[in-house]
Scaffold this motif. Structure first.
Motif, PDB file in Angstrom:
ATOM      1  N   MET A   1       9.050 -38.453 -23.813  1.00  0.00           N
ATOM      2  CA  MET A   1       9.684 -37.496 -24.729  1.00  0.00           C
ATOM      3  C   MET A   1      10.975 -36.967 -24.117  1.00  0.00           C
ATOM      4  SD  MET A   1       6.555 -35.413 -26.548  1.00  0.00           S
ATOM      5  CE  MET A   1       6.010 -34.566 -25.089  1.00  0.00           C
ATOM      6  N   ALA A   2      10.932 -36.669 -22.809  1.00  0.00           N
ATOM      7  CA  ALA A   2      12.131 -36.156 -22.137  1.00  0.00           C
ATOM      8  C   ALA A   2      13.248 -37.206 -22.183  1.00  0.00           C
ATOM      9  CB  ALA A   2      11.795 -35.773 -20.697  1.00  0.00           C
ATOM     10  N   LYS A   3      12.882 -38.461 -21.872  1.00  0.00           N
ATOM     11  CA  LYS A   3      13.914 -39.516 -21.869  1.00  0.00           C
ATOM     12  C   LYS A   3      14.495 -39.708 -23.270  1.00  0.00           C
ATOM     13  CE  LYS A   3      11.485 -42.488 -19.154  1.00  0.00           C
ATOM     14  NZ  LYS A   3      11.125 -43.749 -18.550  1.00  0.00           N
ATOM     15  N   SER A   4      13.636 -39.574 -24.279  1.00  0.00           N
ATOM     16  CA  SER A   4      14.123 -39.794 -25.647  1.00  0.00           C
ATOM     17  C   SER A   4      15.179 -38.751 -26.025  1.00  0.00           C
ATOM     18  CB  SER A   4      12.959 -39.767 -26.644  1.00  0.00           C
ATOM     19  OG  SER A   4      12.605 -38.447 -26.996  1.00  0.00           O
ATOM     20  N   LEU A   5      15.179 -37.622 -25.318  1.00  0.00           N
ATOM     21  CA  LEU A   5      16.165 -36.561 -25.599  1.00  0.00           C
ATOM     22  C   LEU A   5      17.270 -36.526 -24.539  1.00  0.00           C
ATOM     23  CD1 LEU A   5      13.620 -33.748 -26.579  1.00  0.00           C
ATOM     24  CD2 LEU A   5      15.163 -34.941 -28.128  1.00  0.00           C
TER      25      LEU A   5
ATOM     26  N   ASP B   1      11.309 -35.553 -15.794  1.00  0.00           N
ATOM     27  CA  ASP B   1      10.226 -34.658 -15.365  1.00  0.00           C
ATOM     28  C   ASP B   1      10.329 -33.243 -15.928  1.00  0.00           C
ATOM     29  OD1 ASP B   1       8.802 -36.532 -13.910  1.00  0.00           O
ATOM     30  OD2 ASP B   1      10.105 -36.283 -12.160  1.00  0.00           O
ATOM     31  N   CYS B   2      11.308 -33.011 -16.802  1.00  0.00           N
ATOM     32  CA  CYS B   2      11.555 -31.602 -17.186  1.00  0.00           C
ATOM     33  C   CYS B   2      10.365 -30.979 -17.916  1.00  0.00           C
ATOM     34  CB  CYS B   2      12.846 -31.472 -17.995  1.00  0.00           C
ATOM     35  SG  CYS B   2      12.775 -32.207 -19.623  1.00  0.00           S
ATOM     36  N   PHE B   3       9.717 -31.716 -18.802  1.00  0.00           N
ATOM     37  CA  PHE B   3       8.578 -31.100 -19.504  1.00  0.00           C
ATOM     38  C   PHE B   3       7.389 -30.952 -18.556  1.00  0.00           C
ATOM     39  CE2 PHE B   3      10.712 -33.087 -23.335  1.00  0.00           C
ATOM     40  CZ  PHE B   3      11.297 -31.883 -23.735  1.00  0.00           C
ATOM     41  N   LEU B   4       7.189 -31.950 -17.690  1.00  0.00           N
ATOM     42  CA  LEU B   4       6.084 -31.845 -16.735  1.00  0.00           C
ATOM     43  C   LEU B   4       6.262 -30.609 -15.860  1.00  0.00           C
ATOM     44  CD1 LEU B   4       5.678 -35.601 -15.765  1.00  0.00           C
ATOM     45  CD2 LEU B   4       4.067 -34.193 -17.071  1.00  0.00           C
ATOM     46  N   ARG B   5       7.526 -30.330 -15.494  1.00  0.00           N
ATOM     47  CA  ARG B   5       7.777 -29.120 -14.688  1.00  0.00           C
ATOM     48  C   ARG B   5       7.434 -27.861 -15.475  1.00  0.00           C
ATOM     49  NH1 ARG B   5      12.250 -31.862 -12.377  1.00  0.00           N
ATOM     50  NH2 ARG B   5      13.587 -31.146 -14.064  1.00  0.00           N
TER      51      ARG B   5
ATOM     52  N   GLY C   1      10.311 -22.332 -22.004  1.00  0.00           N
ATOM     53  CA  GLY C   1      11.373 -22.021 -22.964  1.00  0.00           C
ATOM     54  C   GLY C   1      12.173 -23.266 -23.262  1.00  0.00           C
ATOM     55  N   PRO C   2      13.172 -23.144 -24.142  1.00  0.00           N
ATOM     56  CA  PRO C   2      13.984 -24.306 -24.494  1.00  0.00           C
ATOM     57  C   PRO C   2      14.652 -24.915 -23.260  1.00  0.00           C
ATOM     58  CG  PRO C   2      14.433 -22.479 -25.975  1.00  0.00           C
ATOM     59  CD  PRO C   2      13.566 -21.938 -24.889  1.00  0.00           C
ATOM     60  N   GLU C   3      14.676 -26.213 -23.196  1.00  0.00           N
ATOM     61  CA  GLU C   3      15.344 -26.911 -22.089  1.00  0.00           C
ATOM     62  C   GLU C   3      16.854 -26.634 -22.133  1.00  0.00           C
ATOM     63  OE1 GLU C   3      14.701 -28.799 -19.445  1.00  0.00           O
ATOM     64  OE2 GLU C   3      12.580 -28.347 -19.735  1.00  0.00           O
ATOM     65  N   ASP C   4      17.430 -26.261 -20.990  1.00  0.00           N
ATOM     66  CA  ASP C   4      18.867 -25.957 -20.931  1.00  0.00           C
ATOM     67  C   ASP C   4      19.720 -27.111 -21.449  1.00  0.00           C
ATOM     68  OD1 ASP C   4      18.460 -23.462 -19.958  1.00  0.00           O
ATOM     69  OD2 ASP C   4      18.653 -24.061 -17.841  1.00  0.00           O
ATOM     70  N   GLY C   5      19.290 -28.337 -21.146  1.00  0.00           N
ATOM     71  CA  GLY C   5      20.071 -29.513 -21.546  1.00  0.00           C
ATOM     72  C   GLY C   5      20.174 -29.684 -23.062  1.00  0.00           C
TER      73      GLY C   5
END
Ligand SMILES: O=C(O)CCC(=O)C(=O)O
Ligand SMILES: [Fe+2]
Length: 356
Positions: free
Chosen positions: A192-196, A201-205, A316-320
């Motif tokens: 999911m992270a790569k698709s965006l 690892d951002c969601f896992l973090r 919260g929302p990912e900064d990227g």
């Protein structure tokens, strides 16, 4: 008898399981009746292809796969989750025979006499254990189903007293299924992270080292009046996301005000976004409303695993995903699943509580 029970408060009704009422040939009491519209929910479309997207997860993890095909699958994930909020995952690496075993131990547990199951009963106000969800607020209907709810991860949160000892393979099967779910959540969270175009690892973090997995085994008894009740009322999940398998149709997902059936596919897992992924993706991925219909002829089981950020961890929302043109839609929240539960009991969505 049905007339008498219609006037009982939900607390009393909840102490009697739906399966018992069905064995006693009782009609659904008033607190279970939630539908007047009696939409015709027939099975006439059961042969047509389901529009819910299918994603082959093996195309993401295979090192031999040409990059372009992996990229195509990632684009399909992004499209599926931003429109439907869910997809049917195949190629997840769990054998069909093991999925059958999980379904079988679930069926065997619910097929036991009530006295056996009640050894694992939850208190009316508690969550974990066998029974029904805690009593909802006044005016909310009850679900025509029974369930066993167990914390499975982190392993030190397991309450083995509530894990059935019958069938005797239950514990071993659930432990193995938990390991598979850990693997699938890592795979899906990275994809999911790569698709965006985010760090993989951002969601896992955000879910954290002590992310939680909870298993909910649902048993939907047949109902003489499926036009009046629901196996499970319409809701979105309060987890991060949810991994679900079923043995029969019954689950429906809402899209553009229309209900779509999740088809029977013994090999597929439904990956269903929940509110916390909608928050982490700043609204790009949708947390869809879903419900379960009752059926007059057959029973149904589902095994649902909720994947939720670690207790006390802010998400919260990912900064990227935020820039000048795309403002933050959600605040940072922690223990959102508890907030969600409070609203769920009142028949409401909780997402507004996290909005900026
Ligand atoms: O039984 C199903 O298919 C859905 C269950 C569900 O939505 C839930 O347990 O939150
Ligand atoms: Fe759900």
């Amino acid at each position: 008898m049905a007339e008498d029970s219609a006037h009982l408060p939900a607390e009393i009704l909840l102490s009697k399981r739906v399966q018992e009422m069905v064995l006693n040939d009782e009609e659904p009491p008033a607190p279970y009746k939630c539908r007047q519209d009696a939409e015709s929910e027939d099975d006439d479309d059961s042969l047509s292809a389901s529009p819910i997207p299918i994603i082959d997860l093996s195309r993401l993890s295979s090192s031999q796969e040409p990059a372009q095909e992996t990229e195509e699958e990632l684009q399909k994930i992004k499209l599926a989750l931003s429109s439907w909020g869910c997809f049917q995952a195949i190629g997840h690496g769990i054998s069909g025979s093991f999925l059958d075993k999980v379904r079988q131990v679930t069926r065997e547990f619910f097929a036991q006499p009530m006295d056996e199951k009640k050894k694992y009963a939850k208190a009316v106000l508690e969550f974990e254990g066998y029974g029904a969800d805690p009593v909802p607020e006044e005016g909310q209907s009850l679900d025509w189903s029974d369930r066993l709810f167990l914390n499975v991860q982190p392993a030190d949160q397991r309450n083995y007293k509530l894990w059935p000892s019958n069938p005797d393979s239950f514990r071993e099967v659930l432990e193995e299924y938990t390991e598979e779910m850990k693997r699938v959540t890592e795979l899906v969270s990275r994809a999911m992270a790569k698709s965006l175009n985010l760090d993989e690892d951002c969601f896992l973090r955000q879910f954290g080292e002590r992310s939680q997995l909870q298993a909910r085994f649902n048993y939907y008894s047949p109902c003489k009046r499926p036009d009046l009740v629901l196996g499970l009322k319409p809701h979105s999940d309060g987890s991060g996301y949810t991994i679900l398998m079923q043995d029969e149709v019954g689950l429906q997902v809402l899209k553009n005000d229309k209900w779509f059936k999740v088809p029977k596919n013994p090999h597929a897992l439904l990956i269903l976004m929940a509110d916390q992924m909608q928050i982490m993706t700043n609204g790009i991925f949708k947390s869809p409303v879903h419900r379960v219909l009752s059926n007059s002829e057959r029973d149904r089981i589902s095994v649902v695993v909720f994947y939720t950020p670690e207790v006390g961890k802010e998400i919260g929302p990912e900064d990227g995903l935020i820039d000048d043109k795309t403002p933050k839609l959600f605040k940072k929240v922690k223990d959102y699943a508890d907030i969600h539960w409070g609203y769920y009991q009142r028949g409401m969505s909780a997402l507004h509580a996290a909005q900026v």
